[in-house]
Design an enzyme around this catalytic site. Structure first.
Site, PDB file in Angstrom:
ATOM      1  N   VAL A  17       0.831  -1.206   0.000  1.00  0.00           N
ATOM      2  CA  VAL A  17       0.000   0.000   0.000  1.00  0.00           C
ATOM      3  C   VAL A  17       0.861   1.250   0.000  1.00  0.00           C
ATOM      4  CG1 VAL A  17      -1.797   1.273   1.222  1.00  0.00           C
ATOM      5  CG2 VAL A  17      -1.859  -1.224   1.178  1.00  0.00           C
ATOM      6  N   ALA A  46       9.802   6.576   5.545  1.00  0.00           N
ATOM      7  CA  ALA A  46      10.567   5.853   6.563  1.00  0.00           C
ATOM      8  C   ALA A  46      10.366   4.352   6.385  1.00  0.00           C
ATOM      9  CB  ALA A  46      10.119   6.273   7.958  1.00  0.00           C
ATOM     10  N   LYS A 106      -5.662  -1.390  11.155  1.00  0.00           N
ATOM     11  CA  LYS A 106      -6.829  -1.861  11.909  1.00  0.00           C
ATOM     12  C   LYS A 106      -6.433  -2.444  13.255  1.00  0.00           C
ATOM     13  CE  LYS A 106      -6.498  -5.961   9.033  1.00  0.00           C
ATOM     14  NZ  LYS A 106      -5.441  -5.364   8.188  1.00  0.00           N
ATOM     15  N   ILE A 137     -13.375   0.413   0.105  1.00  0.00           N
ATOM     16  CA  ILE A 137     -14.799   0.718   0.287  1.00  0.00           C
ATOM     17  C   ILE A 137     -14.961   1.889   1.240  1.00  0.00           C
ATOM     18  CG2 ILE A 137     -17.015  -0.179   1.062  1.00  0.00           C
ATOM     19  CD1 ILE A 137     -15.989  -2.973   0.452  1.00  0.00           C
ATOM     20  N   GLU A 191      -1.701 -14.978   3.354  1.00  0.00           N
ATOM     21  CA  GLU A 191      -0.321 -14.961   3.805  1.00  0.00           C
ATOM     22  C   GLU A 191       0.192 -16.395   3.988  1.00  0.00           C
ATOM     23  OE1 GLU A 191       1.407 -12.243   4.094  1.00  0.00           O
ATOM     24  OE2 GLU A 191      -0.207 -10.766   3.897  1.00  0.00           O
ATOM     25  N   ASP A 202      -8.536 -10.794  11.902  1.00  0.00           N
ATOM     26  CA  ASP A 202      -8.609  -9.595  11.068  1.00  0.00           C
ATOM     27  C   ASP A 202     -10.030  -9.039  11.046  1.00  0.00           C
ATOM     28  OD1 ASP A 202      -7.390  -7.946   8.604  1.00  0.00           O
ATOM     29  OD2 ASP A 202      -9.343  -8.733   7.982  1.00  0.00           O
ATOM     30  N   LYS A 206     -11.725  -5.302  12.550  1.00  0.00           N
ATOM     31  CA  LYS A 206     -12.559  -4.405  11.749  1.00  0.00           C
ATOM     32  C   LYS A 206     -13.945  -4.258  12.360  1.00  0.00           C
ATOM     33  CE  LYS A 206      -9.997  -5.591   7.576  1.00  0.00           C
ATOM     34  NZ  LYS A 206      -9.990  -6.372   6.315  1.00  0.00           N
ATOM     35  N   GLY A 307      -5.741  -5.009  -1.528  1.00  0.00           N
ATOM     36  CA  GLY A 307      -4.996  -4.687  -2.741  1.00  0.00           C
ATOM     37  C   GLY A 307      -4.271  -3.364  -2.569  1.00  0.00           C
TER      38      GLY A 307
END
Length: 437
Positions: A17, A46, A106, A137, A191, A202, A206, A307
């Protein structure tokens, strides 16, 4: 560009990202300046390793390992490192220096959100985190701003692309969990260690963020009930399909009780969703969040939940918002958690179950099972019985697929335990809750 004030942007992290955010800032700087009303200067990036490969070709002189100096000289700090440490320390340093913070982290917000928002309030800064809950989204702003005057009743979200990809392929192809997970890892959807995704961690992070916004209540991560999808089998998928359902890993945030005596429930688990529900048609690695509000009614937000370039879109939107706030002046808008609604455990939630049992194919078994359900206060809605091939030594077995009426989750759970311990049930094959009816 000379008519614009210059704002220094510090980027922490240049992974999938971060590198996309940097590339887009450099490539579309003039256009973003026109939207923000300020020149957005990428002051530096950094990173831990200056020589690590990047997804985007970026000027080497932008990279530094001195995150602290970069942070204290910035107007906007974009934290895309992930994890808790040193992201937490860097974020608090940024806020303490008066910078606004943009983050997609998150885990950090779900674990240390109150501390971070309090630090922002002390100096009048803002924390922007549109990318933290559902990738590209837009869901944070609608919950925080657009629906601030409404009463959100319920949120059901598919907020993890890896698990949705796995369950969707199991549903469409009849494939086994392990095979699809291996494919997901090869394709980069999962992963090498998929635990955070497939065990629901995860999605739970969220869910905590979404519930805090929707119900104006701080939701500690440990109050979120969490179950993963590792126990979902191809047989369960097929049985769900036969009954008109699809299995999805859902984050459910729900307002319970009457006004004046309300509480909230926040939970993550694989659930049966009717194929007529909009969430049933969310395929592949996409995400969707279905919001029910008293005045606005049902709303659905759908798109890419992960993504690099997709998530970068949400991050850049937050950078532009932060720049506009700097130009307009004034203090940042704090988070609203003043409702302080109690958070109840899963047992207090009213749900429906679909219970699949393996039993002896013998007279009186169905009546015995019905009796145990009745003793537990669970009303049966549907029963489907299938008979397996008989075993010459032990006799035949039958499979019972029982749909229940709504009842307290603790009653349903206790009844399943009673069935498992009874002599009439050989095995509890699966237990799934039903959502979205």
């Amino acid at each position: 560009m000379s008519e614009y004030r210059r704002l220094r942007v510090a980027l922490l992290g240049a992974g999938a990202v971060g590198s996309q955010v940097a590339g887009l800032l450099l490539r579309h700087g003039d256009e973003l300046a026109d939207r923000a009303g300020a020149e957005l200067e990428l002051a530096g990036i950094a990173v831990r390793n200056l020589d690590a490969p990047r997804d985007v070709d970026l000027p080497r002189e932008l990279f530094t390992t001195d995150a602290e100096s970069l942070i204290t000289g910035a107007d906007i700090v974009v934290e895309l490192m992930g994890g808790i440490d040193p992201a937490r320390a860097h974020t608090l340093l940024a806020l303490g220096s008066g910078a606004d913070v943009v983050t997609a982290n998150k885990a950090l917000l779900a674990t240390h959100g109150p501390e971070i928002f309090e630090a922002a309030d002390r100096v009048g800064a803002s924390v922007y985190y549109e990318a933290a809950a559902a990738g590209a989204i837009p869901i944070i702003r609608p919950l925080r701003d657009s629906l601030a005057g409404d009463r959100v009743v319920r949120i059901m979200g598919i907020v993890n692309g890896t698990t949705n990809y796995i369950l969707d392929r199991m549903d469409s192809e009849g494939a086994d969990f392990a095979d699809v997970l291996a494919d997901a890892q090869r394709l980069g959807y999962a992963e090498a260690d998929p635990t955070a995704d497939v065990e629901g961690y995860d999605a739970a992070q969220k869910a905590a963020i979404l519930a805090s916004l929707a119900f104006h209540t701080a939701v500690p991560l440990e109050t979120v009930h969490r179950e993963g999808i590792t126990g979902v089998t191809a047989d369960m998928i097929e049985e769900a399909r036969d009954a008109g359902f699809v299995i999805k890993l859902l984050a459910v945030c729900e307002r319970l009780g009457d006004e004046g005596a309300e509480s909230i429930s926040v939970r993550v688990y694989p659930a049966l969703v009717p194929r007529s529900h909009p969430l049933a048609s969310v395929h592949g690695a996409n995400n969707a969040v279905f919001v029910e509000a008293e005045a606005a009614g049902p709303l659905m937000f759908y798109g890419a939940g992960a993504g690099g370039v997709q998530t970068a879109s949400a991050v850049l939107g937050d950078i532009v918002s932060a720049a506009r706030r700097h130009i307009a002046g004034g203090t940042g808008v704090g988070e609203s958690t003043r409702a302080n609604l109690p958070i109840v455990p899963i047992g207090h939630v009213t749900t429906r179950y679909q219970i699949t049992l393996e039993v002896s194919d013998a007279p009186g078994v169905l009546a015995a099972v019905a009796g145990l359900l009745s003793e537990g206060g669970v009303s049966v809605a549907t029963v489907l019985q299938t008979v397996a091939e008989p075993n010459a030594e032990e006799g035949g077995t039958a499979r019972l697929i029982i749909g229940t009426h709504r009842a307290a989750d603790q009653s349903l759970s206790a009844t399943v335990d009673s069935l498992a311990a009874s002599g009439v049930v050989e095995r509890v094959v699966s237990v799934l809750r039903v959502e979205g009816e």
